[in-house]
Enzyme design. Structure first.
Site, mmCIF file in Angstrom:
data_model
loop_
_atom_site.group_PDB
_atom_site.id
_atom_site.type_symbol
_atom_site.label_atom_id
_atom_site.label_comp_id
_atom_site.label_asym_id
_atom_site.label_seq_id
_atom_site.Cartn_x
_atom_site.Cartn_y
_atom_site.Cartn_z
ATOM 1 N N GLU A 245 0.825 -1.224 0.000
ATOM 2 C CA GLU A 245 0.000 0.000 0.000
ATOM 3 C C GLU A 245 0.852 1.263 0.000
ATOM 4 O OE1 GLU A 245 -2.834 -0.479 3.252
ATOM 5 O OE2 GLU A 245 -4.197 -1.498 1.876
ATOM 6 N N ASP A 318 -8.720 -8.724 3.337
ATOM 7 C CA ASP A 318 -8.479 -7.670 4.338
ATOM 8 C C ASP A 318 -9.567 -7.610 5.401
ATOM 9 O OD1 ASP A 318 -7.389 -5.564 5.647
ATOM 10 O OD2 ASP A 318 -7.962 -4.030 4.198
ATOM 11 N N GLU A 346 -12.988 -2.207 11.637
ATOM 12 C CA GLU A 346 -12.899 -1.393 10.421
ATOM 13 C C GLU A 346 -14.008 -1.722 9.425
ATOM 14 O OE1 GLU A 346 -9.126 -1.761 8.406
ATOM 15 O OE2 GLU A 346 -9.840 -0.697 6.619
HETATM 16 C C1 GCV Z 1 -2.723 0.350 8.444
HETATM 17 C C2 GCV Z 1 -6.221 -1.927 5.240
HETATM 18 C C3 GCV Z 1 -6.644 -0.734 6.033
HETATM 19 C C4 GCV Z 1 -5.490 0.228 6.238
HETATM 20 C C5 GCV Z 1 -4.354 -0.536 6.921
HETATM 21 C C6 GCV Z 1 -3.973 -1.711 6.042
HETATM 22 C C7 GCV Z 1 -2.895 -2.562 6.681
HETATM 23 O O1 GCV Z 1 -5.935 -1.569 3.939
HETATM 24 O O2 GCV Z 1 -7.702 -0.102 5.384
HETATM 25 O O3 GCV Z 1 -5.931 1.280 7.045
HETATM 26 O O4 GCV Z 1 -3.248 0.300 7.134
HETATM 27 O O5 GCV Z 1 -5.098 -2.520 5.844
HETATM 28 O O6 GCV Z 1 -3.262 -3.521 7.324
HETATM 29 O O7 GCV Z 1 -1.724 -2.256 6.541
#
Ligand code: GCV
Length: 672
Positions: A245, A318, A346
């Site tokens: 990411e 995720d 989340e």
């Molecule tokens: C900390 C997902 C979440 C992100 C998170 C990422 C990860 O994409 O939306 O907020 O980032 O996972 O676990 O690194």
């Protein structure tokens, strides 16, 4: 005298009984320690001994010579023993003759805090960072309370900051601050860890590269490790999100995850530290995000140093409300693996929705990977467990009393993955909610504990049903709170359309051999089970298959009808929770009752929004009517599409007085 029918008399009698019941005053700030005696009191009531023959973190509680004893392998084991006794007392399981011997299943039981140095918390729904990075002093009282709460459920590690890390975390000022926090956490048997940013040597000291094979880079990390250990002699180590990411990593220099992890491992090794290297990797160009962790990590199996552990999210995408387990758990043989669960909700309604995750985590831990033949459960494949924390500055730590159940369940499962979700739910309810005065334990168990336990147990499936049933996944809009199935703009694997693939022919992600072949990442017989429509579990159907709208399910109804029915079922389940909660009013403090009542109303309304958005949108492809036994859609799709939920500056969703989500146009949403 007028004769009253029996039912009326019974009603008068019951009303009289319940009026003598006075709910205990409580506001949720004692969490699951509410019903137990204070730690010091429990400790003072027993004779203790350290017995090196016992496992280091293990304990033995028993009665002998007219006294109660706790023997333990270490001070940490003793602390766990005292908390186990406190729990047993609160649960009424500490009668004469008690004999309880335990040790943790996993050595590493760690919370991951996604807290930023500006005090925001990524995916945090309980206020700003509980560590208060920007304040002059560390919040000692809160850290001590956190230490007690973690120790009481066996958590022994804490990564203080976000995996999307900031290089400043490693400057002298922050190391000194972390050392102060570590000094407190140590008293509760908790080791402190830090998430590091790969580019720290460049950002902090102007190095030209982050190449893990560059001697200057290696020397920088060695020096940094020495500096940290000089301040924190028992520092736990680093958690790393790299080449994921947008975060930099060793691949930027043509090196592998193993090269990167091993360089850090070498720096930490002389001090006894570890590297937790995350396997959460995916590129927008791949046809299936679910395949990528295995594609990147399987070729590296056996190449990681012995103080590296690969941290893998429970599912391959995720933290969705339902995913199959990550196939990586069944593939790596010569690499240490660590589970990563997400305690913060989340994707399950933030701190607004009641969603007990004990059931979800058990589903994963109990799944058979077949790696070493039948019985190779995920729980046995991993050697450590991490959970993304749901804590913040809110007085009750988690923003909702029911969100506390997930922190509790995480700790209990990390201690013993063989506990059932039911047992944990029952323990949590009994320790969290105080029995009203004037009520017998038996009556409390029947009238309050049992119905709340039932709500917990049904809650995760309710969320799955009203958000994304039958294996659908990632139908979220921007903040990951509400639905946006129409979204197909931008990076493909960040849009719902990439996952549901709805079209006039049907819906679902084809991960069979003729699709992305994700099924082949699972060991047999699972690969065939998922491939085959007759054996694929219905709750993962659209995860693995793209199916026509008129495909017949086991019920004999069409896929379209079943999708509608599942959304409806989710809402009905939450309506059932609301009804039960009304009946529980006499037994719970007004503060907790009102908080939950409001949140359950929000949850039911949000459920209808999810249903209206998804069923309404998918109907534009299926062209079919909503079945008659499904509540009609409340809001037409035209008023929902391309609209989003109003959120505050911290990303918290906004609802009106009736608990309805405030839906606004994208334009308004984007305005700062
Ligand atoms: C900390 C997902 C979440 C992100 C998170 C990422 C990860 O994409 O939306 O907020 O980032 O996972 O676990 O690194």
């Amino acid at each position: 005298m007028r004769a009253f029918p029996f039912a009326v008399l019974a009603g008068i009698f019951l009303a009289a009984c319940s009026s003598s019941v006075r709910p205990a005053e409580q506001d949720g700030t004692d969490l699951w320690l509410a019903a137990g005696k204070p730690y010091g009191e429990v400790l003072a009531s027993v004779q203790t001994a350290i017995d090196p023959a016992l496992p280091a973190e293990g304990f033995h509680i028993y009665d002998a010579g007219g006294a109660r004893h706790i023997d333990a392998g270490s001070e940490a084991g003793l602390r766990y023993g005292v908390y186990a006794l406190q729990r047993a007392e609160a649960l009424g399981q500490a009668g004469p003759g008690m004999d309880l011997q335990e040790k943790p299943f996993y050595d590493l039981r760690i919370l991951n805090h996604w807290d930023n140095l500006d005090d925001t918390v990524e995916r945090g729904y309980a206020g700003l960072s509980m560590w208060e990075w920007t304040a002059a002093e560390i919040p000692e009282a809160r850290i001590r309370r956190y230490g007690e709460l973690c120790a009481s459920i066996g958590i022994n590690g804490s990564v203080l900051n976000n995996v999307n890390s900031n290089p400043l975390m490693l400057d002298a000022e922050h190391i000194a601050r972390v050392a102060k926090i570590a000094d407190i956490l140590r008293e509760y048997g908790i080791k402190t860890y830090i998430s590091i940013k790969w580019t720290s040597p460049i950002a902090l000291d102007g190095l030209k590269s982050g190449d893990p094979l560059d001697p200057k880079v290696r020397a920088w990390w060695k020096d940094k490790a020495d500096e940290i250990y000089a301040a924190i002699p028992d520092f736990g180590g680093f958690l790393v999100k790299a080449n994921s990411e947008g975060q930099a990593g060793p691949q930027d220099y043509g090196r592998t995850h193993a090269d990167g992890a091993n360089m850090l491992a070498e720096a930490l090794k002389p001090h006894g530290g570890i590297v937790m290297w995350r396997a959460f990797v995916y590129a927008p160009t791949s046809p299936d995000r679910a395949n990528q962790a295995v594609e990147e990590f399987l070729p590296l199996d056996g190449q990681f140093a012995d103080n590296v552990i690969v941290q893998i999210k429970n599912g391959p995408v995720d933290f969705q409300p339902r995913e199959p387990f990550s196939p990586l758990f069944g593939k790596l043989r010569n690499t240490k693996m660590m589970m990563e669960f997400q305690i913060t909700q989340e994707y399950l309604g933030f701190s607004n929705h009641l969603a007990y995750l004990g059931t979800m985590w058990k589903e994963c831990l109990d799944s058979d990977t077949y790696r070493d033949g039948p019985g190779s459960s995920v729980a046995k494949m991993v050697t450590a467990v991490a959970g993304v924390a749901n804590t913040g500055q809110d007085a009750n730590f988690t923003g909702y009393v029911f969100a506390q159940a997930n922190w509790y369940a995480f700790g209990r499962l990390a201690w013993n993955p063989e506990l059932s979700a039911e047992e944990i739910a029952d323990e949590w309810v009994r320790q969290t909610f105080l029995k009203p005065e004037g009520m017998s334990q038996k009556a409390f168990d029947k009238k309050f504990v049992a119905p709340v336990h039932d709500i917990l147990m049904a809650s995760r499936e309710a969320v799955v049903n009203y958000e994304m049933p039958l294996g659908l996944h990632h139908l979220f809009g921007g903040t990951h709170y509400g639905p946006a199935p129409w979204d197909r703009l931008g990076r493909p694997d960040w849009t719902p359309a990439y996952y549901h693939k709805a079209d006039s022919a049907g819906i679902g992600f084809d991960r069979t051999k003729s699709g992305s072949d994700n099924v082949d990442q699972y060991n047999e017989p699972l690969a065939s089970t998922y491939e085959n429509l007759e054996t694929c579990p219905e709750n993962l159907l659209l995860w693995f298959h793209h199916l026509p709208w008129d495909y017949k399910l086991a019920s004999g109804r069409t896929l379209w009808d079943e999708i509608c029915l599942h959304y409806n079922r989710g809402i009905q389940t939450v309506e059932g929770f609301r009804k039960t909660w009304q009946e529980l009013k006499p037994y719970v403090s007004p503060a907790l009752w009102e908080e939950t009542d409001r949140k359950l109303t929000i949850q039911a309304n949000d459920g209808r929004w999810w249903r209206d958005a998804n069923v309404g949108y998918f109907q534009t492809f299926s062209g079919r009517p909503v079945p008659e036994d499904v509540e009609p859609l409340r809001t037409p799709i035209d008023s929902l599409i391309f609209r989003v939920l109003l959120s505050d500056r911290l990303g918290m969703p906004q609802h009106d007085e009736e608990g309805n989500p405030i839906i606004v146009s994208m334009r308004r949403f984007r305005r700062p």
